[in-house]
Design a protein around this motif. Structure first.
Motif, PDB file in Angstrom:
ATOM      1  N   GLN A  66       0.708  -1.269  -0.015  1.00 17.58           N
ATOM      2  CA  GLN A  66      -0.115   0.015  -0.064  1.00 17.58           C
ATOM      3  C   GLN A  66       0.940   1.276   0.109  1.00 17.58           C
ATOM      4  O   GLN A  66       0.612   2.351  -0.144  1.00 17.58           O
ATOM      5  N   LYS A  77      -2.266   8.335   3.178  1.00 18.82           N
ATOM      6  CA  LYS A  77      -3.392   7.427   2.846  1.00 18.82           C
ATOM      7  C   LYS A  77      -3.827   6.654   4.426  1.00 18.82           C
ATOM      8  O   LYS A  77      -2.742   6.285   5.041  1.00 18.82           O
ATOM      9  N   TYR A 126      -5.757  11.998  11.002  1.00 20.48           N
ATOM     10  CA  TYR A 126      -5.820  10.975  10.011  1.00 20.48           C
ATOM     11  C   TYR A 126      -7.652  11.146   9.908  1.00 20.48           C
ATOM     12  O   TYR A 126      -8.318  11.592  10.700  1.00 20.48           O
ATOM     13  N   GLU A 130     -10.511   4.732   3.781  1.00 18.13           N
ATOM     14  CA  GLU A 130      -9.461   4.162   2.865  1.00 18.13           C
ATOM     15  C   GLU A 130      -9.392   5.121   1.606  1.00 18.13           C
ATOM     16  O   GLU A 130      -9.603   4.701   0.613  1.00 18.13           O
ATOM     17  N   GLN A 131      -8.978   6.226   1.929  1.00 17.87           N
ATOM     18  CA  GLN A 131      -8.645   7.194   0.916  1.00 17.87           C
ATOM     19  C   GLN A 131      -7.579   8.252   1.067  1.00 17.87           C
ATOM     20  O   GLN A 131      -6.988   8.262   2.266  1.00 17.87           O
ATOM     21  N   SER A 132      -6.904   8.763   0.062  1.00 24.63           N
ATOM     22  CA  SER A 132      -5.745   9.604   0.188  1.00 24.63           C
ATOM     23  C   SER A 132      -6.212  11.149   0.324  1.00 24.63           C
ATOM     24  O   SER A 132      -7.151  11.685  -0.197  1.00 24.63           O
TER      25      SER A 132
END
Length: 356
Positions: A66, A77, A126, A130-132
Motif C-alpha cells: 500500500q 493514505k 487522519y 481508505e482514501q488519500s
C-alpha cells in the motif's frame, strides 16, 4: 516505543544521505485485539528496506504494497487491515501511511531531544476512510515549542484547524535506560539481553580494575568511577540501576552514592539476608533516607522464574524491571482478565472541527 523511533531516525538519516525516498506507516487506531498498540511505526524505503514493525510480521507485506501509491503521489493514505478475516485475532488496524521527508536540521534537533531525555509528543492526524487526503500526517512537538511535520509539504495549520480530522497523540518518554554497576560475567549477559529489548545500557566499572567498552559490545557508554566519584546524568523514572559488583562493601558504597537519585528501580544481587544486611548498614549511615528511595530497592533482583544460569537470571531481572516500570503484577497472561493491552491512556483521540 521511543527507542524504535530513535532507530527509525538513524535509519532515515542514512537513507537521506543516499537520496533514498522514505514513507512512514503508523498504527493510529485499533478496534479489538492487536499484536501491538497504537503509536508503533515502520519506516519503509523505496529500495524495499524497512525499519520497525506495526505487527508481529503478518501485516508488513500489505503495508509495503500500500505504501507504493504514497511513494508515487506523495499523498498520505489510511490503510485498514482487518485481522478477523486474515489472522483470526479479531482486530482492525488503522495505519496512516505518509511520506517521511525531514531536513537534516530537524534530524539534529530530534537527536538532541532524545539525548537530553526530555519527553516530546507526536500527533498523527487522519480520517478513518481508505482514501488519500492531503492534510493527513504527523507532527513532532517539543517542550521548547518547536514542531516539525514528517513531511515538508504538510501544512500544520491547515491540518489542525481547517479540516475535520481525528488525531492520535502519544507522549514519547526518554528511552528506557539500564545502568549496570559491575563488570563480571553476569553483567555482560544482562547487558546483552537488556540491549535486545531496546534499552540503552551504561556500564560503571571500578577504576581499580577498568574494563573497556568493547568487552560490553551492546553497551552505549562505559564509565570508570569509584563510589565517591559516582555521577550519573539524567536519572529519571525511565532509568533502572542494578548493583552487581559481587562485593558487599562496594555495593554498600555505591548504594550510598545513589541515595539522592530517583531511578524507578534499583536491583541487588544475592539472597534476602544479604539485602537486609545491606539495607541495615545503609540506614545506619543514612537514617534520613527517603522512603521513595528505599521502595525502589529490589533484592534479590528478579522474578521467581527458577532461573539458574547467568542468562536466565538476566531474563528474570529484566522481567521484574518491566513489571515495576509498567506497574504490573506478574501473572500468566492466560490468567489475565480482559485484553492484553488495556491501558486506558494508550489512546488519546480528538476531532478537530473546521473554524471556517
Amino acid at each position: 516505543m521511543t527507542h524504535e523511533f530513535k532507530e527509525i531516525i538513524e535509519s532515515y538519516t542514512i537513507a537521506r544521505q543516499q537520496a533514498i525516498p522514505a514513507v512512514m506507516a503508523t498504527v493510529v487506531d485499533v478496534e479489538g485485539s492487536s499484536y501491538r498498540r497504537p503509536g508503533v511505526g515502520m519506516l519503509i524505503l523505496k529500495n524495499g528496506v524497512s525499519k520497525g514493525a506495526v505487527s508481529g510480521g503478518c501485516v508488513e507485506k500489505e503495508v509495503f504494497r500500500q505504501a507504493q501509491s504514497v511513494f508515487k503521489t506523495g499523498i498520505p493514505k489510511i490503510m485498514t487491515y482487518d485481522g478477523k478475516y486474515r489472522l483470526g485475532c479479531e482486530g482492525v488496524l488503522y495505519i496512516l501511511i505518509e511520506t517521511f521527508d525531514i531536513e537534516q536540521e530537524v534530524i539534529t534537533v530530534i537527536q538532541q531531544q532524545l539525548a537530553s531525555r526530555i519527553p516530546f509528543e507526536i500527533t498523527s492526524f487522519y480520517h478513518k476512510t481508505e482514501q488519500s487526503i492531503t492534510e493527513m500526517g504527523s507532527v513532532v512537538r517539543f517542550k521548547t515549542g518547536q514542531e516539525f511535520s514528517f513531511s515538508n509539504t504538510l501544512d500544520v495549520a491547515v491540518m489542525s484547524y481547517k479540516t475535520r480530522l481525528e488525531s492520535f497523540q502519544r507522549e514519547m518518554q526518554p528511552c528506557f535506560r539500564l545502568v549496570i554497576i559491575g563488570t563480571e560475567h553476569d553483567a555482560v549477559q544482562l547487558c546483552l539481553l537488556a540491549s535486545a529489548t531496546g534499552w540503552e545500557i551504561e556500564i560503571i566499572s571500578s577504576p581499580k580494575n577498568p574494563k573497556i567498552l568493547e568487552e560490553f559490545p551492546e553497551a552505549n557508554k562505559m564509565y570508570h568511577s569509584a563510589p565517591e566519584d559516582l555521577h550519573i546524568n539524567h536519572v529519571d523514572q525511565q532509568t533502572a540501576i542494578v548493583l552487581m559488583t559481587h562485593n558487599f562493601a562496594k555495593d554498600l558504597l555505591y548504594l550510598q552514592a545513589l541515595r539522592d537519585y530517583k531511578p524507578v528501580y534499583i536491583g541487588l544481587l544475592g539472597p534476602a539476608r544479604r539485602r537486609e544486611k545491606l539495607l541495615s548498614a545503609f540506614i545506619e549511615y543514612y537514617p534520613e533516607a527517603r522512603d521513595e528511595f528505599l521502595d525502589a530497592i529490589h533484592g534479590p533482583a528478579g522474578l521467581n522464574l527458577g532461573a539458574e544460569t547467568p542468562q536466565e537470571i538476566a531474563i528474570a531481572i529484566i522481567a521484574e524491571i518491566l513489571s515495576v516500570c509498567r506497574n504490573q503484577t506478574p501473572i500468566p497472561l492466560q490468567e489475565k482478565e480482559g485484553a492484553i493491552h488495556d491501558d486506558p491512556k494508550r489512546k488519546n483521540s480528538n476531532v478537530f472541527s473546521s473554524k471556517i
